[in-house]
Design a protein around this motif. Structure first.
Motif, PDB file in Angstrom:
ATOM      1  N   UNK A   1       2.262   3.179  11.687  1.00 21.28           N
ATOM      2  CA  UNK A   1       2.893   2.092  10.941  1.00 21.28           C
ATOM      3  C   UNK A   1       2.784   0.843  11.800  1.00 21.28           C
ATOM      4  N   UNK A   2       2.136  -0.200  11.258  1.00 15.78           N
ATOM      5  CA  UNK A   2       1.970  -1.459  11.988  1.00 15.78           C
ATOM      6  C   UNK A   2       2.741  -2.558  11.271  1.00 15.78           C
ATOM      7  N   UNK A   3       3.421  -3.394  12.041  1.00 10.46           N
ATOM      8  CA  UNK A   3       4.274  -4.438  11.473  1.00 10.46           C
ATOM      9  C   UNK A   3       4.022  -5.749  12.209  1.00 10.46           C
ATOM     10  N   UNK A   4       3.812  -6.815  11.456  1.00  4.06           N
ATOM     11  CA  UNK A   4       3.719  -8.165  12.006  1.00  4.06           C
ATOM     12  C   UNK A   4       5.092  -8.825  11.944  1.00  4.06           C
TER      13      UNK A   4
ATOM     14  N   UNK B   1       9.508   1.484  11.484  1.00  5.18           N
ATOM     15  CA  UNK B   1       9.788   0.398  12.413  1.00  5.18           C
ATOM     16  C   UNK B   1      10.999  -0.338  11.854  1.00  5.18           C
ATOM     17  N   UNK B   2      12.110  -0.256  12.577  1.00  2.00           N
ATOM     18  CA  UNK B   2      13.340  -0.964  12.204  1.00  2.00           C
ATOM     19  C   UNK B   2      13.454  -2.209  13.082  1.00  2.00           C
TER      20      UNK B   2
ATOM     21  N   UNK C   1       0.807  -1.209   0.000  1.00  2.00           N
ATOM     22  CA  UNK C   1       0.000   0.000   0.000  1.00  2.00           C
ATOM     23  C   UNK C   1       0.841   1.260   0.000  1.00  2.00           C
ATOM     24  N   UNK C   2       0.261   2.339   0.454  1.00  2.00           N
ATOM     25  CA  UNK C   2       0.957   3.619   0.460  1.00  2.00           C
ATOM     26  C   UNK C   2       1.998   3.654   1.566  1.00  2.00           C
ATOM     27  N   UNK C   3       3.095   4.355   1.286  1.00  2.00           N
ATOM     28  CA  UNK C   3       4.197   4.386   2.239  1.00  2.00           C
ATOM     29  C   UNK C   3       4.330   5.648   3.055  1.00  2.00           C
ATOM     30  N   UNK C   4       3.966   6.849   2.536  1.00  2.00           N
ATOM     31  CA  UNK C   4       4.146   8.076   3.312  1.00  2.00           C
ATOM     32  C   UNK C   4       3.385   8.031   4.634  1.00  2.00           C
TER      33      UNK C   4
ATOM     34  N   UNK D   1       3.745  -5.312   6.699  1.00  2.86           N
ATOM     35  CA  UNK D   1       3.814  -3.940   7.222  1.00  2.86           C
ATOM     36  C   UNK D   1       2.838  -3.071   6.443  1.00  2.86           C
ATOM     37  N   UNK D   2       2.193  -2.157   7.141  1.00  2.00           N
ATOM     38  CA  UNK D   2       1.233  -1.271   6.474  1.00  2.00           C
ATOM     39  C   UNK D   2       1.182   0.066   7.189  1.00  2.00           C
ATOM     40  N   UNK D   3       0.832   1.078   6.453  1.00  2.00           N
ATOM     41  CA  UNK D   3       0.602   2.408   6.993  1.00  2.00           C
ATOM     42  C   UNK D   3      -0.898   2.565   7.211  1.00  2.00           C
TER      43      UNK D   3
END
Length: 363
Positions: A350-353, A326-327, A310-313, A337-339
């Motif tokens: 920003x959410x990351x599995x 998220x590093x 999806x979109x990154x900004x 990962x998604x915004x």
């Protein structure tokens, strides 16, 4: 003729005597010619007596490593001239001239229970969802909207949420304990790090919410220049199932690129200290083409760049900028990962599995 024939034997005897004396003198001056001396040395080396000490070393006696490392080819070991076998662990490789050879050290051996079972740790993975969200003090287009922020955090369904621009007892946001209110509303634990303190008890900083047990916290202030806002990083160690994970939450300066470079260097040093797997999130005010981003990705990987869809900004509108990240450490494997857009804050979340790698323990 008769006269010479009678005296000739005596002359020969005299000449032979003189020659014998000369030969005896020469032999006494060189009691062991070169070849003879070499042969004597060889006999000495083959004799069962203790081997001669090697040349005096310029340094102290250095014991051989006990790790089983071999001696370089051609090195002699005590008691075995010319041998290239490594010395026994604990036996010095060289001694001083004239000193007696030390007795071999007794190297303890690990006890082995032949009747016990062998346990080989097996790899395991633990799912973990993390998110980072600059909540803008809970102030949206219609003013303070902490309830709206709470609903957006709940919708993330994250185990750990890193929040930036969090107020605590500040008059502009109702003088409430914002991290405690959000944690209570969401049924989560929380840790707060005040980077800026105002007169009275008002504070401003970063907070981390967690559905998982918080084992340990640490707050470190980052470099800053006179006239700039103090920034910091909050480390929260959480218990994710059988694994411990260090979650770093930070917010870099928004006015100075040189200052952000210093802050990135400082944070990189923190996350490289070792220990638990690392997750680093926050508002870094730096795009992916900047030096601070390159500094951080030299130690960790950008989860969205690896698996984002999806979109990154994450900040601003059309086209926006990607400055919230998220590093992750190599032991935290990103799966998705998604915004997630926000209707309240000027930043998106920003959410990351993740899958956190570990090993089973022997029971």
């Amino acid at each position: 003729m008769n006269r010479w024939s009678s005296t000739l034997p005596w002359v020969l005897v005299a000449v032979l005597a003189v020659g014998s004396l000369v030969a005896l003198a020469v032999v006494s001056l060189d009691p062991a010619p070169r070849d003879a001396q070499t042969a004597l040395d060889a006999l000495d080396r083959r004799s069962p007596s203790p081997a001669p000490s090697p040349p005096l070393s310029a340094g102290p006696v250095v014991p051989a490593p006990s790790t089983g490392a071999s001696t370089p080819p051609g090195t002699r070991t005590p008691g075995a001239p010319g041998s290239t076998k490594p010395p026994r662990p604990g036996v010095p490789t060289e001694t001083r001239r004239g000193a007696p050879a030390p007795a071999p050290a007794q190297v303890p051996r690990p006890a082995v229970d032949l009747g016990g079972r062998l346990c080989l740790p097996r790899p395991r993975v633990t799912p973990l969802r993390v998110a980072t969200f600059n909540i803008h003090g809970g102030i949206g287009p219609r003013g303070r909207d902490l309830a709206g922020i709470a609903e957006e955090i709940r919708a993330l369904e994250a185990d750990v949420v890193m929040l930036q621009e969090v107020d605590r007892f500040r008059p502009r946001t109702g003088a409430i304990d914002m991290p405690a209110v959000l944690a209570q509303e969401l049924g989560m634990s929380h840790a707060f790090a005040p980077n800026v303190r105002f007169p009275g008890r008002a504070e401003y900083g970063v907070a981390t919410l967690s559905r998982l047990p918080i084992v340990e916290t640490e707050h470190v202030l980052l470099p800053h220049a006179p006239g700039t806002e103090q920034r910091g990083v909050l480390r929260t160690r959480v218990q994710a199932g059988p694994e411990l994970v260090d979650v770093y939450n930070t917010h870099f300066d928004h006015t100075s690129d040189p200052l952000r470079r210093q802050q990135a260097d400082h944070v990189r040093g923190l996350v490289q200290r070792g220990g638990a797997p690392v997750v680093l999130g926050g508002d870094f005010n730096a795009s992916p083409v900047t030096v601070p981003y390159a500094t951080l990705t030299s130690a960790l990987s950008d989860a969205w760049a690896r698996v984002g869809v999806g979109r990154g900004p994450t900040a601003g509108r059309s086209p926006g900028a990607r400055i919230d990240y998220v590093f992750v450490h190599e032991a935290a494997i990103p799966r998705a990962a998604r915004v997630v857009p926000s209707a309240v804050s000027d930043h998106d979340a920003v959410a990351v599995d993740l899958l956190v790698a570990g090993l089973t323990e022997c029971e």
